[in-house]
Design an enzyme around this catalytic site. Structure first.
Site, PDB file in Angstrom:
ATOM      1  N   THR A 139       0.846  -1.193   0.000  1.00 49.76           N
ATOM      2  CA  THR A 139       0.000   0.000   0.000  1.00 49.76           C
ATOM      3  C   THR A 139       0.881   1.243   0.000  1.00 49.76           C
ATOM      4  OG1 THR A 139      -0.164  -0.023   2.426  1.00 49.76           O
ATOM      5  CG2 THR A 139      -1.924  -1.110   1.201  1.00 49.76           C
ATOM      6  N   ASP A 140       0.352   2.316  -0.559  1.00 44.54           N
ATOM      7  CA  ASP A 140       1.097   3.555  -0.724  1.00 44.54           C
ATOM      8  C   ASP A 140       1.039   4.390   0.549  1.00 44.54           C
ATOM      9  OD1 ASP A 140       2.486   5.597  -1.895  1.00 44.54           O
ATOM     10  OD2 ASP A 140       0.771   6.438  -2.945  1.00 44.54           O
ATOM     11  N   LYS A 141       1.740   5.478   0.532  1.00 51.41           N
ATOM     12  CA  LYS A 141       1.754   6.425   1.644  1.00 51.41           C
ATOM     13  C   LYS A 141       0.337   6.881   1.975  1.00 51.41           C
ATOM     14  CE  LYS A 141       3.589  10.971   2.928  1.00 51.41           C
ATOM     15  NZ  LYS A 141       4.420  12.113   2.481  1.00 51.41           N
ATOM     16  N   ASP A 442       6.231   7.119  -6.814  1.00 52.44           N
ATOM     17  CA  ASP A 442       5.217   6.627  -5.883  1.00 52.44           C
ATOM     18  C   ASP A 442       5.554   5.188  -5.567  1.00 52.44           C
ATOM     19  OD1 ASP A 442       2.961   6.415  -4.364  1.00 52.44           O
ATOM     20  OD2 ASP A 442       1.696   7.491  -5.784  1.00 52.44           O
ATOM     21  N   ASP A 444       3.116   2.857  -4.277  1.00 51.81           N
ATOM     22  CA  ASP A 444       2.030   1.914  -4.155  1.00 51.81           C
ATOM     23  C   ASP A 444       1.961   0.994  -5.351  1.00 51.81           C
ATOM     24  OD1 ASP A 444       0.096   4.528  -5.166  1.00 51.81           O
ATOM     25  OD2 ASP A 444      -0.287   2.586  -6.064  1.00 51.81           O
TER      26      ASP A 444
END
Length: 447
Positions: A139-141, A442, A444
């Site tokens: 999962t991303d930030k 990014d 994610d």
């Protein structure tokens, strides 16, 4: 034939007596820039055995005597391969996966809690790879997970082990339980599909009340007016708007080419094709004065930014009165620029392991299925108490979704396909607004 008493032939073809001129590894001083040569295989084995190192442990013994006198780390407890069931609110974290360049990740705190609770032994506490740790989805930030599954080898024969792990975790990360699995279980590779949820405030679907002045590239967007945001947060969507959203989401179902919904993928690449099982929208509900709808997408796998771009496309079409035919044409070869919806609203609902569960059921040993049915109530409670409120508070304090809308409204030159006729002009990758550049780094992988 050479006997043990015979001389040893050196690399310079000179005879050397083993007890006179050949140095043992204990006495051998080797410079880093010189290649080590050993007259016998025994001496080579002894040297490497006595000079083992680990990058994270500067106290590793360097001689045989130190090996013998090394204090034992404790009794060896049996480990079991498990599927760890957990959830977290991603607010304040740089994503799920451990990253040495990130300030703080979910796996940093989780692995620390596993070590402190005794679920991971001291010997294995220096490297997460030693316990074969793997997550079902990255999962991303800022992205949350109501249900996440991690595979690892864990010590489970400890009283109240789940409680002890949670005692060492912040409140926004919870371990719900674990399921014993086959040794071959790998959380990522054995995952059949994933369900993601996206929480969207309904004011993002409202038509623009008045046009805004176009901003040139490099110029600052006017600041958000808090008084204006109070009115927007009080917005309530009508039935027709929600029906239009559902009609748009239905166009994603099936196998489609998503090269326009990710980065660094071309139309002709096979990997650009993804299968979506379902994409639904809930009825509106209110959390802390803001009306939301829950979008849930079920698919086999997702590419970088894919879900966030899928949501952004629907939002832009609905609020600009653009025909939904533009969405269908986005699956074609023509390149168009689609921004990313905020990561704040995205959360991993749960990974599914249907195929692996069938395989375990037919195996020699009996295993429980890997799912969240046994912890469903606890998972729902965590989502209601931590994930939803954190998303709402972040929106109320930072106006995250309004910032996203302004990037579209103040830079219409980059989204010229948003028009009542549904005309898609030629793509111009050289001019893209700040904050929506597809080259933006990014982490994610959803999504």
């Amino acid at each position: 034939m050479n006997t043990p008493d015979s001389t040893v032939q050196s690399t310079s073809n000179e005879s050397i007596a083993p007890n006179e001129n050949v140095q043992t590894p204990d006495a051998m001083t080797v410079k880093k820039d010189k290649k080590i040569r050993f007259p016998t295989a025994k001496q080579r084995r002894e040297h490497f055995e006595m000079n083992k190192r680990t990058r994270s442990d500067d106290t590793w013994p360097t001689t045989r005597k130190e090996h013998e006198n090394k204090e034992p780390s404790g009794p060896r407890l049996p480990k079991k391969k498990v599927a760890l069931l957990m959830g977290f609110s991603g607010t304040g974290y740089s994503g799920m996966m451990f990253n040495p360049n990130a300030k703080k990740t979910i796996e940093d705190d989780l692995f620390s809690a596993l070590c402190l609770s005794g679920a991971v032994s001291k010997d294995n506490s220096t490297d997460i790879k030693k316990v074969s740790f793997m997550r079902a989805a990255r999962t991303d930030k800022g992205v949350s997970a109501a249900g996440q599954v991690c595979s690892l080898k864990m010590i489970v024969d400890i009283d109240d082990i789940i409680k002890k792990i949670n005692d060492h975790l912040p409140a926004q990360i919870r371990v719900f339980g674990y399921v014993k699995t086959m040794r071959a279980f790998h959380a990522k590779n054995c995952c059949s599909s994933r369900i993601y949820e996206y929480l969207l405030p309904t004011y993002t679907l409202a038509p623009r009340s008045e046009p805004v002045e176009q901003v040139s590239d490099g110029q600052q967007i006017p600041p958000v007016d808090p008084t204006e945001m109070e009115l927007k947060h009080a917005f309530r969507a009508d039935t027709a708007t929600i029906s239009l959203v559902r009609e748009a989401l239905e166009k994603y179902v099936g196998t489609r080419n998503y090269h326009n919904f990710t980065i660094r993928r071309s139309f002709k690449e096979k990997a650009s094709n993804r299968f979506i099982t379902s994409f639904t929208a809930s009825n509106p509900f209110v959390v802390d004065g803001i009306e939301w709808i829950s979008l849930k997408v079920h698919g086999q796998s997702f590419m970088l930014h894919q879900i966030r771009k899928m949501v952004a496309m629907v939002v832009m079409l609905v609020r600009s009165n653009t025909p939904l035919s533009v969405l269908t044409r986005a699956f074609e070869e023509q390149k168009i620029n689609i921004p990313k919806a905020p990561g704040l609203g995205l959360l991993l609902e749960r990974p599914l392991f249907d195929s692996f569960n069938d395989k375990q059921e037919k195996g020699r040993e009996s295993y429980d299925p890997i799912d969240f049915s046994s912890v469903q109530e606890e998972m729902d409670q965590f989502k209601t108490e931590f994930i939803y409120p954190n998303i709402t508070q972040e929106e109320k304090s930072g106006y995250t979704f309004e910032t996203f809308l302004r990037q579209v409204d103040y830079f219409p030159q980059h989204y010229q396909y948003l028009n009542p006729e549904g005309t898609i002009p030629e793509y111009q990758p050289s001019s893209m607004p700040v904050g929506s550049d597809d080259s933006e780094p990014d982490s994610d992988t959803e999504a």
